[in-house]
Design a protein around this motif. Structure first.
Motif, PDB file in Angstrom:
ATOM      1  N   PHE A 142    -100.438  40.136  12.364  1.00  0.00           N
ATOM      2  CA  PHE A 142     -99.764  38.690  12.313  1.00  0.00           C
ATOM      3  C   PHE A 142     -98.665  39.116  11.141  1.00  0.00           C
ATOM      4  O   PHE A 142     -97.306  38.786  11.361  1.00  0.00           O
ATOM      5  CB  PHE A 142    -100.523  37.598  12.080  1.00  0.00           C
ATOM      6  N   ALA A 160     -96.695  29.143   9.636  1.00  0.00           N
ATOM      7  CA  ALA A 160     -97.556  29.819  10.237  1.00  0.00           C
ATOM      8  C   ALA A 160     -98.700  30.517   9.661  1.00  0.00           C
ATOM      9  O   ALA A 160     -99.604  30.866  10.224  1.00  0.00           O
ATOM     10  CB  ALA A 160     -96.228  30.873  10.883  1.00  0.00           C
ATOM     11  N   ASP A 193     -91.710  26.303  13.391  1.00  0.00           N
ATOM     12  CA  ASP A 193     -92.632  26.218  12.318  1.00  0.00           C
ATOM     13  C   ASP A 193     -91.855  27.154  10.870  1.00  0.00           C
ATOM     14  O   ASP A 193     -91.078  27.902  11.193  1.00  0.00           O
ATOM     15  CB  ASP A 193     -93.750  26.983  12.390  1.00  0.00           C
ATOM     16  N   LYS A 231     -97.508  32.365  16.601  1.00  0.00           N
ATOM     17  CA  LYS A 231     -98.472  31.769  16.098  1.00  0.00           C
ATOM     18  C   LYS A 231     -99.404  31.552  17.306  1.00  0.00           C
ATOM     19  O   LYS A 231    -100.702  31.914  17.424  1.00  0.00           O
ATOM     20  CB  LYS A 231     -98.252  30.323  15.524  1.00  0.00           C
ATOM     21  N   LYS A 241    -101.397  27.951   9.561  1.00  0.00           N
ATOM     22  CA  LYS A 241    -102.175  27.756  10.968  1.00  0.00           C
ATOM     23  C   LYS A 241    -102.862  29.019  11.390  1.00  0.00           C
ATOM     24  O   LYS A 241    -103.888  28.840  12.063  1.00  0.00           O
ATOM     25  CB  LYS A 241    -100.867  27.458  12.052  1.00  0.00           C
ATOM     26  N   THR A 242    -102.301  30.314  11.251  1.00  0.00           N
ATOM     27  CA  THR A 242    -103.170  31.377  11.440  1.00  0.00           C
ATOM     28  C   THR A 242    -104.542  31.397  10.601  1.00  0.00           C
ATOM     29  O   THR A 242    -105.323  31.656  11.278  1.00  0.00           O
ATOM     30  CB  THR A 242    -102.346  32.523  11.059  1.00  0.00           C
ATOM     31  N   ARG A 273    -103.281  33.209  18.569  1.00  0.00           N
ATOM     32  CA  ARG A 273    -104.308  32.232  19.191  1.00  0.00           C
ATOM     33  C   ARG A 273    -104.918  33.147  20.351  1.00  0.00           C
ATOM     34  O   ARG A 273    -106.075  33.002  20.606  1.00  0.00           O
ATOM     35  CB  ARG A 273    -103.867  30.965  19.319  1.00  0.00           C
TER      36      ARG A 273
END
Ligand code: KG4
Ligand code: ZN
Length: 383
Positions: free
Chosen positions: A264, A189, A184, A239, A192-193, A243
């Motif tokens: 993160f 990233a 990614d 990532k 998506k987070t 999750r």
């Protein structure tokens, strides 16, 4: 409509024309921002923004949780002419006064690229102006020339929604890729987070905002590629770790979300700093960048360069390693057309122009010689 105006940089077209500056119209349509700008470049290489208009399409894509290429292309068609007219009027100039027209030819989404490139070519043809097909990554890479007057050589960290690379910029048009992501991109990233945590898109600014009041030490997350010799990146594992951490404590409170974002962001920034340090070590043996030089420069560019925590971490790294640190103003980190006009102006000033049959290039690496990063998947090979 959001007129992006680093006001101190904006001057009137007549003044630029009087001092003999070259005027370039820039057009940007590679992703989800439609943009047009006029930039002046004086014969001594000094750059000024005369106008810079950007229209974000995010409202159109938000419901889908990401950029939808067809919607993006159609939205560019709907407003590009109007934005170009606005940029010309705001610069106090006319198309006849423009010396060259520059449009993004790649990399990016093919539909949007076609819209901008054909519009630029059509204007160049109708008004008998030279045309420049600009590489979007080169435009990010050269923005500090416009904003800080910084000339190569410099070490560039390019971090955007589609790319994460460390590049030795030797000269305008001469780029050597030292490292890139094997999966990614950093902006991806962040996005998506944000999506995972139910935050608004685009994700970078949302994650940064939530992280401001979060505890970055609460979650232990990986720092991918830490200590590896080659300055490549990987963000897929980080990532996934976010999750897992989120699933383990769901349902999430606002406090949990803020702590996840802060953890993160810190992990991502530390990984980026480690990779950049590695690139600096690699460059120690390069004459153009080595410790023998009186000044060495680290530049960060691309959408993620707007991240304050990342800028702070890179500032510390630069000063520890004897580099000066440069980042465009936040308003010029994300996609805009001033950077396209400037990259066009830099090439035009060196006698370069493109033919009107210049192709759209959805994939267009800055360093064509660079091999895919070892271990790169299909995405990494593109980066
Ligand atoms: O350069 P850019 O505007 O478009 C591309 O060429 O990809 O970069 C967009 C990326 C998105 O992933 C967005 O979430 C990220 O930059 N971004 C940020 C911030 N602002 C934008 N990431 C982290 N922190 C920010 N403040
Ligand atoms: Zn970009």
């Amino acid at each position: 409509m959001m007129p992006l105006a680093p006001s101190e940089a904006i001057e009137h077209g007549d003044d630029a024309r009087r001092d003999g500056s070259m005027l370039v119209l820039g057009i940007e349509t590679s992703c989800d921002e439609t943009a047009a700008a006029i930039v002046a470049r004086s014969s001594d290489g000094h750059g000024r923004i005369l106008s810079n208009v950007v229209r974000s399409q995010w409202e159109k894509h938000r419901a889908f949780g990401g950029v939808v290429p067809e919607i993006a292309a159609r939205a560019h068609v709907e407003c590009l002419d109007e934005l170009i007219a606005e940029a010309i009027a705001a610069a106090g100039t006319t198309l006849d006064d423009i010396d060259a027209i520059a449009a993004t030819a790649g990399p990016g989404l093919i539909g949007g690229l076609i819209v901008g490139l054909i519009t630029g070519k059509m204007l160049a043809l109708a008004h008998a102006k030279p045309f420049l097909a600009v590489n979007h990554l080169e435009a990010h890479a050269l923005t500090v020339g416009l904003t800080d007057g910084l000339l190569p050589p410099y070490l560039l960290l390019l971090v955007s929604g589609g790319h994460t690379q460390l590049i030795a910029v030797h000269a305008v048009g001469q780029y050597r890729r030292l490292g890139s992501t094997i999966d990614d991109a950093l902006g991806e990233a962040f996005d998506k987070t944000a999506k995972l945590l139910g935050l608004q898109m685009p994700g970078g600014p949302s994650v940064e905002e939530a992280a401001q009041w979060g505890d970055s030490k609460r979650f232990v997350l990986p720092r991918p590629m830490l200590g590896r010799a080659e300055p490549h990146f990987s963000f897929a594992g980080l990532k996934t770790a976010v999750r897992h951490a989120a699933l383990a404590i769901a349902p999430l409170t606002d406090r949990d979300i803020a702590d996840l974002c802060a953890s993160f962001q810190t992990a991502a920034a530390e990984a980026v700093v480690d990779r950049t340090r590695q690139a600096m070590k690699m460059l120690n043996s390069d004459e153009a960048f080595g410790p023998g030089r009186p000044t060495r420069h680290l530049v960060v560019a691309g959408g993620v360069a707007a991240n304050t925590a990342l800028r702070a971490a890179l500032t510390d790294l630069a000063s520890a390693y004897g580099y000066t640190f440069h980042a465009p103003p936040i308003s010029l980190c994300g996609d805009n057309a001033a950077m396209i006009a400037w990259a066009g102006a830099e090439r035009f000033a060196r006698g370069i122009t493109d033919n009107l049959d210049a192709p759209v290039r959805p994939r267009w690496p800055l360093d064509r010689e660079a091999a895919p990063a070892l271990g790169a998947g299909a995405k990494g090979a593109k980066a």
